[in-house]
Design an enzyme around this catalytic site. Sequence first.
Site, PDB file in Angstrom:
ATOM      1  N   HIS A   1       7.873  49.501 -70.332  1.00  0.00           N
ATOM      2  CA  HIS A   1       8.120  50.598 -69.393  1.00  0.00           C
ATOM      3  C   HIS A   1       7.993  51.934 -70.133  1.00  0.00           C
ATOM      4  O   HIS A   1       8.548  52.086 -71.233  1.00  0.00           O
ATOM      5  CB  HIS A   1       9.535  50.449 -68.812  1.00  0.00           C
ATOM      6  CG  HIS A   1       9.860  51.504 -67.805  1.00  0.00           C
ATOM      7  ND1 HIS A   1       9.337  51.483 -66.526  1.00  0.00           N
ATOM      8  CD2 HIS A   1      10.626  52.619 -67.888  1.00  0.00           C
ATOM      9  CE1 HIS A   1       9.771  52.549 -65.868  1.00  0.00           C
ATOM     10  NE2 HIS A   1      10.550  53.254 -66.670  1.00  0.00           N
TER      11      HIS A   1
ATOM     12  N   GLY B   1      16.127  43.190 -60.786  1.00  0.00           N
ATOM     13  CA  GLY B   1      16.089  44.607 -60.423  1.00  0.00           C
ATOM     14  C   GLY B   1      14.799  45.276 -60.868  1.00  0.00           C
ATOM     15  O   GLY B   1      13.916  44.647 -61.445  1.00  0.00           O
TER      16      GLY B   1
ATOM     17  N   ILE C   1       6.882  44.133 -58.072  1.00  0.00           N
ATOM     18  CA  ILE C   1       8.175  43.568 -58.457  1.00  0.00           C
ATOM     19  C   ILE C   1       8.062  42.048 -58.376  1.00  0.00           C
ATOM     20  O   ILE C   1       7.672  41.512 -57.324  1.00  0.00           O
ATOM     21  CB  ILE C   1       9.281  44.106 -57.532  1.00  0.00           C
ATOM     22  CG1 ILE C   1       9.385  45.617 -57.707  1.00  0.00           C
ATOM     23  CG2 ILE C   1      10.605  43.423 -57.823  1.00  0.00           C
ATOM     24  CD1 ILE C   1      10.198  46.298 -56.635  1.00  0.00           C
TER      25      ILE C   1
ATOM     26  N   ARG D   1       6.068  37.820 -48.731  1.00  0.00           N
ATOM     27  CA  ARG D   1       6.244  38.081 -50.165  1.00  0.00           C
ATOM     28  C   ARG D   1       6.710  36.798 -50.888  1.00  0.00           C
ATOM     29  O   ARG D   1       6.358  36.561 -52.042  1.00  0.00           O
ATOM     30  CB  ARG D   1       7.300  39.191 -50.293  1.00  0.00           C
ATOM     31  CG  ARG D   1       7.382  39.781 -51.625  1.00  0.00           C
ATOM     32  CD  ARG D   1       7.161  41.281 -51.633  1.00  0.00           C
ATOM     33  NE  ARG D   1       7.105  41.658 -53.021  1.00  0.00           N
ATOM     34  CZ  ARG D   1       6.434  42.672 -53.520  1.00  0.00           C
ATOM     35  NH1 ARG D   1       5.761  43.444 -52.713  1.00  0.00           N
ATOM     36  NH2 ARG D   1       6.441  42.917 -54.796  1.00  0.00           N
TER      37      ARG D   1
ATOM     38  N   ASP E   1      14.611  41.185 -65.066  1.00  0.00           N
ATOM     39  CA  ASP E   1      15.540  40.504 -64.165  1.00  0.00           C
ATOM     40  C   ASP E   1      15.173  40.899 -62.733  1.00  0.00           C
ATOM     41  O   ASP E   1      14.107  41.483 -62.507  1.00  0.00           O
ATOM     42  CB  ASP E   1      17.008  40.814 -64.531  1.00  0.00           C
ATOM     43  CG  ASP E   1      17.370  42.274 -64.307  1.00  0.00           C
ATOM     44  OD1 ASP E   1      16.554  43.030 -63.733  1.00  0.00           O
ATOM     45  OD2 ASP E   1      18.491  42.659 -64.708  1.00  0.00           O
TER      46      ASP E   1
ATOM     47  N   ASN F   1       8.667  43.070 -69.972  1.00  0.00           N
ATOM     48  CA  ASN F   1       7.931  44.187 -69.371  1.00  0.00           C
ATOM     49  C   ASN F   1       7.945  45.353 -70.350  1.00  0.00           C
ATOM     50  O   ASN F   1       8.896  45.515 -71.123  1.00  0.00           O
ATOM     51  CB  ASN F   1       8.635  44.610 -68.071  1.00  0.00           C
ATOM     52  CG  ASN F   1       7.939  45.774 -67.383  1.00  0.00           C
ATOM     53  OD1 ASN F   1       6.729  45.760 -67.179  1.00  0.00           O
ATOM     54  ND2 ASN F   1       8.700  46.803 -67.040  1.00  0.00           N
TER      55      ASN F   1
HETATM   56  C1  GRF Z   1       1.996  51.530 -69.270  1.00  0.00           C
HETATM   57  O1  GRF Z   1       2.464  52.808 -69.632  1.00  0.00           O
HETATM   58  C2  GRF Z   1       3.080  50.711 -68.635  1.00  0.00           C
HETATM   59  O2  GRF Z   1       4.325  50.858 -69.221  1.00  0.00           O
HETATM   60  C3  GRF Z   1       3.092  51.306 -67.254  1.00  0.00           C
HETATM   61  O3  GRF Z   1       1.721  51.439 -66.933  1.00  0.00           O
HETATM   62  C4  GRF Z   1       0.993  51.629 -68.133  1.00  0.00           C
HETATM   63  C5  GRF Z   1      -0.049  50.555 -68.194  1.00  0.00           C
HETATM   64  O4  GRF Z   1      -1.086  50.893 -69.048  1.00  0.00           O
HETATM   65  N1  GRF Z   1       3.858  50.522 -66.339  1.00  0.00           N
HETATM   66  P1  GRF Z   1      -2.245  49.871 -69.385  1.00  0.00           P
HETATM   67  O5  GRF Z   1      -2.759  49.292 -68.070  1.00  0.00           O
HETATM   68  O6  GRF Z   1      -1.707  48.814 -70.293  1.00  0.00           O
HETATM   69  O7  GRF Z   1      -3.305  50.703 -70.048  1.00  0.00           O
END
Ligand code: GRF
Length: 205
Positions: free
Chosen positions: A108, A142, A93, A66, A140, A106
Site C-alpha cells: 500500500h 477490511g 477488495i 460478488r 484481512d 498487500n
Molecule cells: C502501487 O503503488 C500499489 O501500492 C498501489 O498501486 C500501485 C501499483 O503499481 N495499490 P504497479 O501496478 O505495481 O506498478
Amino acid sequence: MSFRLVVLVSGSGTNLQALLDASADEAFGARVVAVGADRDGIEGLTRAERADVPTFVQKVGDHATREKWDEALTAQIAEFKPDLVVSAGFMKILGPRVLGSFSVVNTHPALLPAFQGAHAVREALSYGVRVTGCTVHLVDAGVDTGPVIAQEAVAVQDGDDEESLHERIKTVERRLLVEIVGRMARDGWTVSGRTVRLGRAGNRS
Ligand code: GRF
C-alpha cells in the site's frame, strides 16, 4: 522446491515485475507461478506473458454476485497451489473465500493506518503531510487494515504532485515488497494478534 507465489494485479505491474526479476535468482527462494487480474488489457498481464508465467482474469462483472466472483477467483488461484498470494496493485477488495483459503500480502502506498483506500497518495498530499511512505501488510477483511509487516518512509518534496510522489514511493515499495516476500519465503513468519514476525519461532530476526 521453491515457494510459490500467485500475484494479483490491476495495472502497470511494476511491483509484479520486481518479483519476477527477483525470482530469476534461485537464492530468492520464491517464484511467481501465476498472475491474476480483475481486468484485461493491462501491462501487468503483458509482463507475466513476457516472463512465460500463466495468467488468468476474473472480472467481478462477469459473475452474478460478488460471492460468485470470490468463489471463482479462489478456485482459479487454488489451481496454482500458492504458498502466498501477493496483491500488488490489485484494485479489488478480496472476498472471504480467498482470504480464508490463502495467506495474502498487500503493498500500500502510504504509512498505514494513515490514508487507507484507493487514493492514498492523493490524500496524503492534500492533507499536507511531510512524510508518507509504503506498507507491506497481511490482508484481512477490511480495506488496508491487516497486520503490518514492514513500512518505509518517503519524504514529500516541495512541488510534488500525485504522480511524482507516487513514483518515488513505488521505487521504495518495489524494493520493500521483494525484500519482505523473499524473507517470508525463506524464513517463514508468525502472526500473534497484530504482530507479524518474520523468521521461524525461536529464530526471530
Ligand atoms: C502501487 O503503488 C500499489 O501500492 C498501489 O498501486 C500501485 C501499483 O503499481 N495499490 P504497479 O501496478 O505495481 O506498478
